[in-house]
Design an enzyme around this catalytic site. Structure first.
Site, short mmCIF file in Angstrom:
data_model
loop_
_atom_site.label_atom_id
_atom_site.label_comp_id
_atom_site.label_asym_id
_atom_site.label_seq_id
_atom_site.Cartn_x
_atom_site.Cartn_y
_atom_site.Cartn_z
N GLU A 124 0.83 -1.22 0.00
CA GLU A 124 0.00 0.00 0.00
C GLU A 124 0.86 1.26 0.00
O GLU A 124 0.52 2.26 -0.64
CB GLU A 124 -0.92 -0.02 1.23
CG GLU A 124 -1.93 1.10 1.28
CD GLU A 124 -2.87 1.09 0.09
OE1 GLU A 124 -3.68 0.16 -0.04
OE2 GLU A 124 -2.78 2.02 -0.75
N LYS A 200 5.21 4.09 -10.05
CA LYS A 200 3.88 4.04 -9.43
C LYS A 200 2.79 3.77 -10.46
O LYS A 200 1.85 3.02 -10.19
CB LYS A 200 3.63 5.34 -8.66
CG LYS A 200 4.54 5.45 -7.44
CD LYS A 200 4.57 6.85 -6.87
CE LYS A 200 5.46 6.92 -5.62
NZ LYS A 200 5.75 8.30 -5.20
N1 HSE Z 1 9.95 10.61 -3.54
C1 HSE Z 1 8.62 10.12 -3.45
C2 HSE Z 1 7.67 11.28 -3.72
C3 HSE Z 1 8.37 9.52 -2.10
O1 HSE Z 1 8.12 12.43 -3.66
O2 HSE Z 1 6.51 11.05 -4.02
C4 HSE Z 1 7.05 8.83 -1.94
O3 HSE Z 1 6.94 7.72 -2.78
#
Ligand code: HSE
Length: 406
Positions: A124, A200
């Site tokens: 998650e 992501k």
């Molecule tokens: N470096 C990532 C961001 C951290 O700034 O979203 C969280 O996944």
């Protein structure tokens, strides 16, 4: 008693321990668990902490302790995280991770390993920081065909763009602030160049469409060529500039994942997602659309998601909780973004408009407060490869292009 271990005592690891110790009684009484911190794995020394006795430098201490049923991997990177996670799963220990690179590159293999050993692989915290986005996609929204996902998936770049555009903060200063606040990756190039958002959107694409999408297969652009002038054109014409990760299913069954900066119209809620916040829109054939919003990076917001997974595993008691997707042999199911139909913002030097109209047909010319002696316009919707061809005729004049969202 359910003992859990934490692999890595960096920003997220220390946050996970801190949040657990702060809320331990609440968690155990509310959740009916008997969770206890067993180990923290880190090669560094952390003297003077109230839980200094929990540290080990040897993964075997964790692997060989049968009382440890859940392991949180919060080290980042693929090596040695992959070996550690696989070893834990092979011993039947459930793993929860915030490591988007690991899930994006090795997710299919680790999901399969968890299933083979009757344990869970949860992630998650890998996407959207504190936002519950992974679980809803395979639980609450599971009765739908997901048709698209679109969102602001990187807190660091959203913080930088917000500071640059709203407060006129120089890029380097905004990046230093994001690093000091614990938002950025160890190498912030991963944030700036869109690689983090790419990982992501790969995770969300794999989850939504059931086949592993690897980062190398996704067209990815970052924010390094966004200027104050681009932001001024956006602001003067009813748009915000955001780094957007998106994926959609096309009529031919292929999917189109990509990461790129976009002009986001103010009619879209994503335009108002600022600072370190992430916002993710999910589209499905029953629920139509939902939006999830929250802090997308930072110590305790990310720890919140890790801890939620730890608690879920501790409560599951042998039930396999992992979602499912299959590995992909090739990328034949990924569409070419150049075939997609888009509208494009184009900024050009010089004030002549005749060659622009000759190349593009009808366009919307736009102005920005305080910018003179140049030309900017937004094209009609057309295949991106046709926009490229029309841009070739203007090439010496073109300063920048940014796609519109929608
Ligand atoms: N470096 C990532 C961001 C951290 O700034 O979203 C969280 O996944």
């Amino acid at each position: 008693m359910s003992k859990f271990a934490v692999l890595g005592h960096g920003v997220v690891g220390s946050g996970t321990v801190e949040l657990f110790l702060k809320n331990r009684e609440l968690i155990n009484s509310r959740q009916g668990t008997d969770l206890e911190l067993g180990y923290i794995l880190d090669i560094r020394e952390f003297p003077g902490l109230s839980y200094s006795d929990k540290f080990t430098k040897d993964i075997n201490d964790i692997l060989n302790d049968d009382e440890v049923t859940v392991v949180a991997e919060v080290m980042g990177g693929v090596n040695p995280a992959f070996d550690f996670v696989l070893s834990c799963l092979n011993r039947g220990k459930s793993v929860c991770t915030s490591n988007k690179e690991l899930v994006a590159k090795k997710g299919a293999e680790l999901i399969a390993a968890a299933k083979a050993h009757n344990c869970s692989f949860l992630f998650e915290a890998s996407t959207g920081g504190a936002i519950p986005i992974i679980h809803p996609m395979y639980t609450s929204l599971a009765g739908n065909e997901i048709t698209a996902v679109c969102g602001i998936l990187n807190g660091t770049t959203n913080y930088i763009l917000t500071q640059m555009i709203e407060n006129g903060t120089p890029f380097d200063k905004a990046l230093s602030e994001a690093q000091a606040k614990g938002y950025a990756e160890k190498d912030p190039t991963a944030d700036i160049e869109g690689h983090d958002a790419n990982r992501k959107i790969c995770i969300l694409s794999s989850l939504a469409f059931g086949r592993h999408v690897y980062p190398d297969w996704v067209h990815c652009e970052g924010i390094s060529n966004i200027t104050a002038e681009d932001a001024a054109y956006a602001k003067s014409n009813g748009y915000a500039v955001k780094l957007i990760g998106s994926v959609k299913k096309l009529p031919d069954g292929k999917i189109l994942p990509m990461v790129a900066p976009r002009f986001v119209p103010l009619s879209c809620q994503l335009a108002f997602v600022s600072d370190v916040f992430n916002g993710i829109m999910v589209y499905g054939n029953g629920f139509d659309e939902v939006m999830m919003y929250g802090k997308g990076a930072g110590k305790l917001p990310t720890a919140s998601a890790v801890l939620g997974d730890i608690i879920e595993c501790a409560k599951a008691d042998g039930t396999i909780l992992s979602c499912t997707w299959e590995d992909s042999a090739d990328n034949s199911f990924i569409a070419d973004h150049k075939d997609d139909t888009v509208r494009m913002y184009v900024r050009c030097s010089g004030s002549s408009t005749q060659d622009i109209e000759a190349a593009f047909g009808s366009v919307d010319f736009i102005k920005a407060d305080g910018i003179n002696g140049e030309t900017a316009f937004i094209t009609a919707a057309m295949p991106e490869k046709d926009i490229d061809a029309a841009l070739e005729g203007l090439c010496s004049r073109v300063i920048n292009t940014i796609r519109l969202l929608g």
